[in-house]
Design a protein around this motif. Structure first.
Motif, short mmCIF file in Angstrom:
data_model
loop_
_atom_site.label_atom_id
_atom_site.label_comp_id
_atom_site.label_asym_id
_atom_site.label_seq_id
_atom_site.Cartn_x
_atom_site.Cartn_y
_atom_site.Cartn_z
N UNK A 77 0.85 -1.19 0.00
CA UNK A 77 0.00 0.00 0.00
C UNK A 77 0.88 1.24 0.00
N UNK A 78 0.66 2.11 -0.98
CA UNK A 78 1.41 3.36 -1.11
C UNK A 78 0.48 4.51 -0.73
N UNK A 79 0.94 5.37 0.17
CA UNK A 79 0.13 6.53 0.58
C UNK A 79 1.00 7.79 0.57
N UNK A 80 0.33 8.93 0.51
CA UNK A 80 1.03 10.21 0.48
C UNK A 80 0.13 11.27 1.12
N UNK A 81 0.69 12.04 2.04
CA UNK A 81 -0.09 13.09 2.70
C UNK A 81 -0.27 14.29 1.77
N UNK A 82 0.74 14.62 0.98
CA UNK A 82 0.67 15.80 0.12
C UNK A 82 -0.13 15.55 -1.15
N UNK A 83 0.04 14.34 -1.73
CA UNK A 83 -0.64 14.05 -3.00
C UNK A 83 -1.30 12.67 -2.92
N UNK A 84 -2.35 12.53 -2.12
CA UNK A 84 -2.99 11.21 -1.96
C UNK A 84 -3.58 10.68 -3.26
N UNK A 85 -4.10 11.56 -4.11
CA UNK A 85 -4.68 11.12 -5.37
C UNK A 85 -3.63 10.50 -6.29
N UNK A 86 -2.43 11.03 -6.23
CA UNK A 86 -1.36 10.50 -7.06
C UNK A 86 -0.87 9.15 -6.52
N UNK A 87 -0.88 8.98 -5.18
CA UNK A 87 -0.41 7.74 -4.58
C UNK A 87 -1.35 6.57 -4.89
#
Length: 263
Positions: free
Chosen positions: A55-65
């Motif tokens: 699972x890949x997550x991102x706080x700044x760009x969640x839609x991209x993750x």
């Protein structure tokens, strides 16, 4: 004379009881407050055939993750298109120890612990692809198999990053009283070979055995003691003899019936 015989019987019974305890009690050579070296508890390493979620997550760009996460696609009957849901699909590590991550290609993670594998993929993402990426890996369907003279033989599911031989036996309901404690077999696949290890659970040396920390797909085999093994053989022989006598009786009855009919 009778008292003397009674005394002899009591002494023999006492020695027999002590001898039985020596065969049954765990860690007989361990003393109160004793310190001794043990195998370090190690996290299991991923192997080919293991199933994992990445699972890949991102706080700044969640839609991209999100586009780097492998999701389960559902096909509706009568529909030409598939729709995706929020359920994350599982990767199966192939025979080369690799997984194919979307937009990243094939990455080798076998031989690594779960956390080390997550760190490796996370560093690849942070190298110009997704600078604040956080990668989480979970393993699924990992088992130890426990066979033989235990209460609940079968597959023991691994619910965390490590499991010891004692924990696996405990999850199988513990050894039966008739099980041999001094010759427990652990079979382990190592590369193209299967290696066998015998351990004695009555001794603290168990904790320094290379199989004290188990790996997924290890097989534990607990042998019965001689009494139970012989009892099983005797029961089988008795059943065979009973079946033989029933067949003879049935054959004799048939002959007698035919003889009476002819008369």
């Amino acid at each position: 004379m009778n008292r003397f015989l009674l005394l002899i019987i009591m002494v023999l019974a006492l020695f027999s009881s002590c001898h039985t305890q020596e065969k049954v009690i765990y860690f007989q050579d361990m003393h109160n407050r004793e310190s001794f070296s043990t195998q370090t508890i190690e996290a299991m390493k991923l192997q080919p055939g293991d199933k994992v979620s990445i699972i890949v997550s991102s706080a700044a760009t969640p839609d991209q993750a999100v586009r780097y996460n492998l999701v389960v696609a559902q096909q509706q009957v009568g529909s030409a298109t598939a729709r995706q849901n929020n359920q994350v699909a599982l990767y199966t590590i192939d025979e080369h120890g690799e997984v194919d991550v979307p937009c990243m290609g094939r990455i080798k993670i076998s031989g690594l612990t779960r956390s080390d594998a997550a760190a490796k993929i996370q560093n690849l993402f942070r190298n110009g692809i997704l600078n604040d990426a956080v990668v989480t890996i979970n393993a699924y369907d990992q088992f130890i198999t426990v066979l033989g003279d235990v209460k609940n033989p079968g597959r023991v599911q691994i619910g965390r990053d490590n499991i010891t031989l004692l924990e696996a036996i405990g999850q199988a309901g513990d050894l039966n009283i008739t099980a041999r404690r001094d010759r427990i077999l652990v079979m382990r696949q190592e590369g193209n070979e299967t290696k066998s290890y015998y351990v004695d659970i009555r001794s603290k040396n168990l904790m320094n055995s290379p199989v004290y920390n188990l790996r997924q797909n290890d097989v534990i085999i607990v042998q019965p003691n001689k009494f139970k093994a012989n009892q099983s053989t005797n029961n089988a022989n008795s059943l065979t003899q009973i079946g033989t006598w029933i067949s003879i009786a049935s054959f004799a009855t048939t002959l007698i019936t035919l003889f009476l009919i002819k008369k």
